[in-house]
Design an enzyme around this catalytic site. Sequence first.
Site, mmCIF file in Angstrom:
data_model
loop_
_atom_site.group_PDB
_atom_site.id
_atom_site.type_symbol
_atom_site.label_atom_id
_atom_site.label_comp_id
_atom_site.label_asym_id
_atom_site.label_seq_id
_atom_site.Cartn_x
_atom_site.Cartn_y
_atom_site.Cartn_z
ATOM 1 N N VAL A 64 0.810 -1.207 0.000
ATOM 2 C CA VAL A 64 0.000 0.000 0.000
ATOM 3 C C VAL A 64 0.853 1.271 0.000
ATOM 4 O O VAL A 64 0.360 2.347 -0.334
ATOM 5 C CB VAL A 64 -0.964 0.006 1.214
ATOM 6 C CG1 VAL A 64 -0.226 0.311 2.504
ATOM 7 C CG2 VAL A 64 -2.125 0.974 1.012
ATOM 8 N N TYR A 65 2.132 1.159 0.336
ATOM 9 C CA TYR A 65 2.979 2.343 0.394
ATOM 10 C C TYR A 65 3.286 2.840 -1.019
ATOM 11 O O TYR A 65 3.945 2.152 -1.804
ATOM 12 C CB TYR A 65 4.299 2.032 1.109
ATOM 13 C CG TYR A 65 4.169 1.587 2.548
ATOM 14 C CD1 TYR A 65 3.004 1.809 3.283
ATOM 15 C CD2 TYR A 65 5.232 0.948 3.192
ATOM 16 C CE1 TYR A 65 2.898 1.403 4.598
ATOM 17 C CE2 TYR A 65 5.128 0.549 4.514
ATOM 18 C CZ TYR A 65 3.955 0.764 5.211
ATOM 19 O OH TYR A 65 3.860 0.353 6.517
ATOM 20 N N GLY A 66 2.793 4.023 -1.311
ATOM 21 C CA GLY A 66 3.014 4.595 -2.635
ATOM 22 C C GLY A 66 2.414 3.770 -3.744
ATOM 23 O O GLY A 66 2.933 3.761 -4.865
ATOM 24 N N GLN A 67 1.297 3.077 -3.457
ATOM 25 C CA GLN A 67 0.645 2.234 -4.455
ATOM 26 C C GLN A 67 1.616 1.218 -5.057
ATOM 27 O O GLN A 67 1.590 0.922 -6.248
ATOM 28 C CB GLN A 67 0.038 3.106 -5.575
ATOM 29 C CG GLN A 67 -0.987 4.111 -5.096
ATOM 30 C CD GLN A 67 -2.291 3.425 -4.684
ATOM 31 O OE1 GLN A 67 -2.848 2.629 -5.408
ATOM 32 N NE2 GLN A 67 -2.778 3.767 -3.496
ATOM 33 N N GLY A 68 2.498 0.690 -4.210
ATOM 34 C CA GLY A 68 3.467 -0.302 -4.664
ATOM 35 C C GLY A 68 4.834 0.253 -4.989
ATOM 36 O O GLY A 68 5.795 -0.509 -5.169
#
Length: 354
Positions: A64-68
């Site tokens: 979920v961090y930075g959309q991957g």
Amino acid sequence: MTAASPTDPPLNSATTLLGPGGPSVTRLALGTMTFGVETEQAEAFAQLDRYVEHGGTFIDTADVYGQGESERIVGRWLADRGHDHLVISTKGRFGAAAGTPGASRRALRRAVAGSLSRLGVDALDLYFVHGWDELTPVEETLDTLSALVRAGTVHQIGWSNVTGWQLQRIVTTARLGGHVVPTVLQPQYNLLDRGIELEVLPVCLEESLALTPWSPLAGGWLTGKYQRDSRPTGATRLGEDPDRGVEAYDVRNTDRTWRILDTVTSIAERHGRPPAHVALAWLLSRPAVASVLLGARTTEQLEQTLGAVDLALDEDEITALTRVSDPGLPPYPYGMVEDFCGVSHWERLGVRPS
């Protein structure tokens, strides 16, 4: 790669097992939530380099961090630098990169496959379910995770962001069902937020789960950079968004917060250290805490916290910090249970001196 200063304390001078039978890791881990969002790749590489130069061995990310993008950055760095001696953990549940939210069989298999691809690894050392999924039976989640462990795709499992009853249900279901049992929990835990001590920490102690807390500095509050009578501005998390989540300025700008910060600052001055070192040293002294996740926008910020590994607070200092941050107990059922048992909830856990 810049060599670490000879005066820098090596992180690998203090290691611990990441849960029963888990790998040995350094007590300060590198969290990468800022990567690809607040921290560009070049700066992220510099952080990773500096962390490893200091002897760090545990790197944590999530899909979920930075959309991957955080996983992709870590993966590019791993491909360039090598990673045989490192423990890499990631998390899935919210479907940001896999496109399928939840902890169902379909969602988790997609999430794990996506994380493996972005990180460029054959297996995940530690995989966390990022939160409770009320729509999926926990048996299905555990069955899926167990199959991934048996296949060698995942080596160890954990959970994050759950309540006490949810965690106990997960562990009990795993044991009774013959599934792989989680050995690590990743919760929020710091001097300003000790909520896990009510129910979550007792489960961890009862079931021998290791803790790897996130937000150990309460979103920057415990570094001493915020002021009582001045709303934050500028290039800080709260300066850009004062209403940011659990660390929002108006939520944490309380008398209790400032009493805690006054005590942290006083002890820090006594040691000639920054306040962040004191807050981290207190957290590392808590029962079940194995490794603490450090997160930073810049390498300079990371440098300021890495030195905390060698700070040992004396018993009086730990007592002062624990008492001033005491959140108190609801009178029922905890007060009644204390009366029955003749010992306080906190003392039984070893988290508050009498």
